[in-house]
Design a protein around this motif. Structure first.
Motif, PDB file in Angstrom:
ATOM      1  N   LYS A 152     -11.954  -1.290 -10.592  1.00  0.00           N
ATOM      2  CA  LYS A 152     -12.561   0.038 -10.411  1.00  0.00           C
ATOM      3  C   LYS A 152     -14.048  -0.034 -10.059  1.00  0.00           C
ATOM      4  CE  LYS A 152      -8.724   2.069 -11.811  1.00  0.00           C
ATOM      5  NZ  LYS A 152      -7.889   0.870 -11.999  1.00  0.00           N
ATOM      6  N   THR A 153     -14.596  -1.234  -9.953  1.00  0.00           N
ATOM      7  CA  THR A 153     -16.046  -1.391  -9.823  1.00  0.00           C
ATOM      8  C   THR A 153     -16.619  -0.677  -8.608  1.00  0.00           C
ATOM      9  OG1 THR A 153     -15.848  -3.550 -10.897  1.00  0.00           O
ATOM     10  CG2 THR A 153     -17.930  -3.058  -9.788  1.00  0.00           C
ATOM     11  N   GLU A 154     -16.034  -0.895  -7.435  1.00  0.00           N
ATOM     12  CA  GLU A 154     -16.604  -0.321  -6.213  1.00  0.00           C
ATOM     13  C   GLU A 154     -16.567   1.204  -6.233  1.00  0.00           C
ATOM     14  OE1 GLU A 154     -18.383  -1.845  -3.884  1.00  0.00           O
ATOM     15  OE2 GLU A 154     -18.141  -3.564  -5.235  1.00  0.00           O
ATOM     16  N   GLY A 155     -15.472   1.777  -6.734  1.00  0.00           N
ATOM     17  CA  GLY A 155     -15.387   3.229  -6.827  1.00  0.00           C
ATOM     18  C   GLY A 155     -16.433   3.796  -7.767  1.00  0.00           C
ATOM     19  N   LEU A 156     -16.659   3.116  -8.892  1.00  0.00           N
ATOM     20  CA  LEU A 156     -17.668   3.565  -9.843  1.00  0.00           C
ATOM     21  C   LEU A 156     -19.077   3.462  -9.247  1.00  0.00           C
ATOM     22  CD1 LEU A 156     -16.216   1.868 -13.059  1.00  0.00           C
ATOM     23  CD2 LEU A 156     -16.287   4.330 -12.600  1.00  0.00           C
ATOM     24  N   ARG A 157     -19.325   2.386  -8.514  1.00  0.00           N
ATOM     25  CA  ARG A 157     -20.637   2.213  -7.881  1.00  0.00           C
ATOM     26  C   ARG A 157     -20.878   3.279  -6.811  1.00  0.00           C
ATOM     27  NH1 ARG A 157     -20.471  -4.378  -7.112  1.00  0.00           N
ATOM     28  NH2 ARG A 157     -21.156  -4.927  -9.230  1.00  0.00           N
ATOM     29  N   LEU A 158     -19.839   3.613  -6.058  1.00  0.00           N
ATOM     30  CA  LEU A 158     -19.969   4.639  -5.030  1.00  0.00           C
ATOM     31  C   LEU A 158     -20.294   5.992  -5.656  1.00  0.00           C
ATOM     32  CD1 LEU A 158     -19.754   5.678  -2.130  1.00  0.00           C
ATOM     33  CD2 LEU A 158     -17.272   5.900  -2.480  1.00  0.00           C
ATOM     34  N   MET A 197     -14.005  15.005  -3.744  1.00  0.00           N
ATOM     35  CA  MET A 197     -13.013  13.917  -3.799  1.00  0.00           C
ATOM     36  C   MET A 197     -12.177  14.000  -5.071  1.00  0.00           C
ATOM     37  SD  MET A 197     -15.015  10.571  -2.258  1.00  0.00           S
ATOM     38  CE  MET A 197     -16.354  10.612  -3.458  1.00  0.00           C
ATOM     39  N   MET A 198     -12.823  14.350  -6.179  1.00  0.00           N
ATOM     40  CA  MET A 198     -12.133  14.360  -7.461  1.00  0.00           C
ATOM     41  C   MET A 198     -11.104  15.471  -7.573  1.00  0.00           C
ATOM     42  SD  MET A 198     -12.913  11.756  -9.206  1.00  0.00           S
ATOM     43  CE  MET A 198     -12.111  12.307 -10.713  1.00  0.00           C
ATOM     44  N   ALA A 213     -18.269  18.607 -13.306  1.00  0.00           N
ATOM     45  CA  ALA A 213     -19.701  18.418 -13.548  1.00  0.00           C
ATOM     46  C   ALA A 213     -19.979  17.014 -14.070  1.00  0.00           C
ATOM     47  CB  ALA A 213     -20.206  19.463 -14.537  1.00  0.00           C
ATOM     48  N   ALA A 214     -19.094  16.530 -14.921  1.00  0.00           N
ATOM     49  CA  ALA A 214     -19.295  15.214 -15.518  1.00  0.00           C
ATOM     50  C   ALA A 214     -19.185  14.095 -14.489  1.00  0.00           C
ATOM     51  CB  ALA A 214     -18.290  14.996 -16.645  1.00  0.00           C
ATOM     52  N   VAL A 215     -18.169  14.163 -13.633  1.00  0.00           N
ATOM     53  CA  VAL A 215     -17.939  13.054 -12.705  1.00  0.00           C
ATOM     54  C   VAL A 215     -19.048  12.937 -11.662  1.00  0.00           C
ATOM     55  CG1 VAL A 215     -15.441  13.108 -12.988  1.00  0.00           C
ATOM     56  CG2 VAL A 215     -16.483  14.451 -11.165  1.00  0.00           C
ATOM     57  N   SER A 216     -19.836  13.989 -11.478  1.00  0.00           N
ATOM     58  CA  SER A 216     -20.903  13.950 -10.475  1.00  0.00           C
ATOM     59  C   SER A 216     -22.291  13.839 -11.102  1.00  0.00           C
ATOM     60  CB  SER A 216     -20.834  15.206  -9.601  1.00  0.00           C
ATOM     61  OG  SER A 216     -20.927  16.384 -10.396  1.00  0.00           O
ATOM     62  N   LYS A 217     -22.355  13.546 -12.385  1.00  0.00           N
ATOM     63  CA  LYS A 217     -23.618  13.425 -13.099  1.00  0.00           C
ATOM     64  C   LYS A 217     -24.031  11.951 -13.169  1.00  0.00           C
ATOM     65  CE  LYS A 217     -25.589  14.789 -17.594  1.00  0.00           C
ATOM     66  NZ  LYS A 217     -25.254  15.338 -18.936  1.00  0.00           N
ATOM     67  N   ALA A 226     -20.111   4.985 -17.281  1.00  0.00           N
ATOM     68  CA  ALA A 226     -18.774   4.489 -16.945  1.00  0.00           C
ATOM     69  C   ALA A 226     -18.854   3.085 -16.361  1.00  0.00           C
ATOM     70  CB  ALA A 226     -18.090   5.444 -15.969  1.00  0.00           C
ATOM     71  N   LEU A 227     -19.827   2.853 -15.504  1.00  0.00           N
ATOM     72  CA  LEU A 227     -19.982   1.532 -14.903  1.00  0.00           C
ATOM     73  C   LEU A 227     -20.331   0.493 -15.968  1.00  0.00           C
ATOM     74  CD1 LEU A 227     -19.917   0.130 -12.149  1.00  0.00           C
ATOM     75  CD2 LEU A 227     -22.344   0.656 -11.905  1.00  0.00           C
ATOM     76  N   GLU A 228     -21.206   0.853 -16.901  1.00  0.00           N
ATOM     77  CA  GLU A 228     -21.585  -0.073 -17.975  1.00  0.00           C
ATOM     78  C   GLU A 228     -20.413  -0.339 -18.916  1.00  0.00           C
ATOM     79  OE1 GLU A 228     -25.007   1.612 -19.832  1.00  0.00           O
ATOM     80  OE2 GLU A 228     -26.303   1.325 -18.083  1.00  0.00           O
ATOM     81  N   GLU A 229     -19.661   0.700 -19.258  1.00  0.00           N
ATOM     82  CA  GLU A 229     -18.488   0.509 -20.114  1.00  0.00           C
ATOM     83  C   GLU A 229     -17.470  -0.402 -19.437  1.00  0.00           C
ATOM     84  OE1 GLU A 229     -18.039   4.527 -22.902  1.00  0.00           O
ATOM     85  OE2 GLU A 229     -16.541   4.058 -21.379  1.00  0.00           O
ATOM     86  N   TYR A 230     -17.236  -0.159 -18.159  1.00  0.00           N
ATOM     87  CA  TYR A 230     -16.232  -0.937 -17.435  1.00  0.00           C
ATOM     88  C   TYR A 230     -16.630  -2.409 -17.370  1.00  0.00           C
ATOM     89  CZ  TYR A 230     -12.722  -2.108 -13.937  1.00  0.00           C
ATOM     90  OH  TYR A 230     -11.654  -2.679 -13.278  1.00  0.00           O
ATOM     91  N   ALA A 231     -17.905  -2.667 -17.090  1.00  0.00           N
ATOM     92  CA  ALA A 231     -18.381  -4.054 -17.016  1.00  0.00           C
ATOM     93  C   ALA A 231     -18.218  -4.755 -18.363  1.00  0.00           C
ATOM     94  CB  ALA A 231     -19.839  -4.083 -16.571  1.00  0.00           C
TER      95      ALA A 231
END
Length: 299
Positions: free
Chosen positions: A146-152, A168-169, A191-195, A202-207
């Motif tokens: 999921k990394t690239e999607g989260l970074r985008l 998109m969401m 609102a959350a997904v675009s903040k 999310a990126l930090e949790e995933y990593a």
């Protein structure tokens, strides 16, 4: 439903309580998820339980934590939150996707607090095996990384292009699986997904959830407490169709990817002496939205 803001040692946490009396059921949500996604199920569950939804640090109205987003730190923050909320002596944990990793860690760290653990399609601590056990082509088509999607999403949010993320969401999970959200719930989720803060968290949790140093001993079969574990996994036929449709995999590739996915999730059961496996026949990954009655029946 009651909304509270509670300050723990490292962050201010936002939570909602459904039902009356001491909290007996705690929901650990998936990656990047806000509470509105779980309102419908929480209302159903509150007929028999007092349900706690909480926003992990960095999401929604919860502040950023001083701690790294490791599973252990997230478990500690939940413990500190529960110290300030009236709850039964032992609670049931209901956890989805990456939340399963956190609930498992909480159960191992604080076994005296847990009555039962119910996992919905949990993230495996061996998720890296999608990369090692599949060919490069199969891995790319699996959608496991999921990394690239989260970074985008983070890049767009920081560029004040959150409207693109929201657009998109609207065609992505959770909306892809459920169209019964209220206007207010839809607004909160989008609102959350675009903040930027949510995207960064999310990126930090995933990593951290894929850092082998933080996951050592997760599936040790000698130290899991004597606590009932119910694992509810998705329907393999539905999952294979989605892997083919969205990842471009062949039928053979999709079946290989799905077989590995199920195998990794079921490793949790090998650690628990009292465990049950259930298949959600109407569901892909978002079981809490597409098979709510099945989930309620296990709690």
């Amino acid at each position: 439903m009651e909304t509270k803001k509670i300050t723990v040692d490292f962050a201010e946490m936002t939570c909602q309580i459904f039902g009356d009396g001491p909290v007996s059921l705690v929901v650990e949500m998936g990656l990047g998820t806000v509470m509105a996604e779980w309102h419908q199920l929480a209302r159903k569950l509150s007929q028999h339980h007092t349900v706690l939804l909480y926003q992990r640090a960095g999401y929604g109205l919860s502040s950023v934590s001083e701690l790294e987003r490791t599973p252990e730190n997230i478990a500690v923050e939940l413990y500190l939150l529960l110290e300030q909320i009236k709850h039964t002596e032992k609670i049931t944990l209901l956890a989805h996707s990456q939340g399963g990793l956190y609930a498992w860690k909480f159960t191992k760290m604080y076994p005296e607090m847990v009555e039962k653990l119910v996992l919905l399609d949990p993230l495996s601590p061996e998720d890296y095996r999608f990369r090692t056990d599949l060919t490069e082509e199969e891995f790319e088509k699996s959608g496991a990384d999921k990394t690239e999607g989260l970074r985008l999403n983070l890049k767009l949010a920081r560029m004040h292009l959150g409207w693109m993320v929201r657009k998109m969401m609207k065609a992505a999970p959770p909306f892809y699986y459920y169209d019964g959200f209220s206007r207010e719930e839809t607004k909160e989720i989008l609102a959350a997904v675009s903040k930027p803060q949510n995207c960064q968290t999310a990126l930090e949790e995933y990593a951290a959830a894929h850092d082998v140093e933080h996951l050592a001993g997760y599936l040790d079969k000698t130290d899991f407490p004597d606590i009932p574990v119910t694992l509810i996994t998705h329907n393999s036929e539905i999952a294979c169709k989605e892997i083919e449709e969205f990842g471009g995999a062949s039928g053979k590739q999709a079946r290989k990817i799905e077989t590995l996915w199920q195998k990794l999730m079921q490793e949790y059961l090998s650690c628990a002496a009292n465990s049950t496996l259930i298949r959600a026949e109407h569901s892909s990954h978002y079981i809490h939205l597409t098979d709510p009655e099945l989930v309620c029946a296990q709690l």
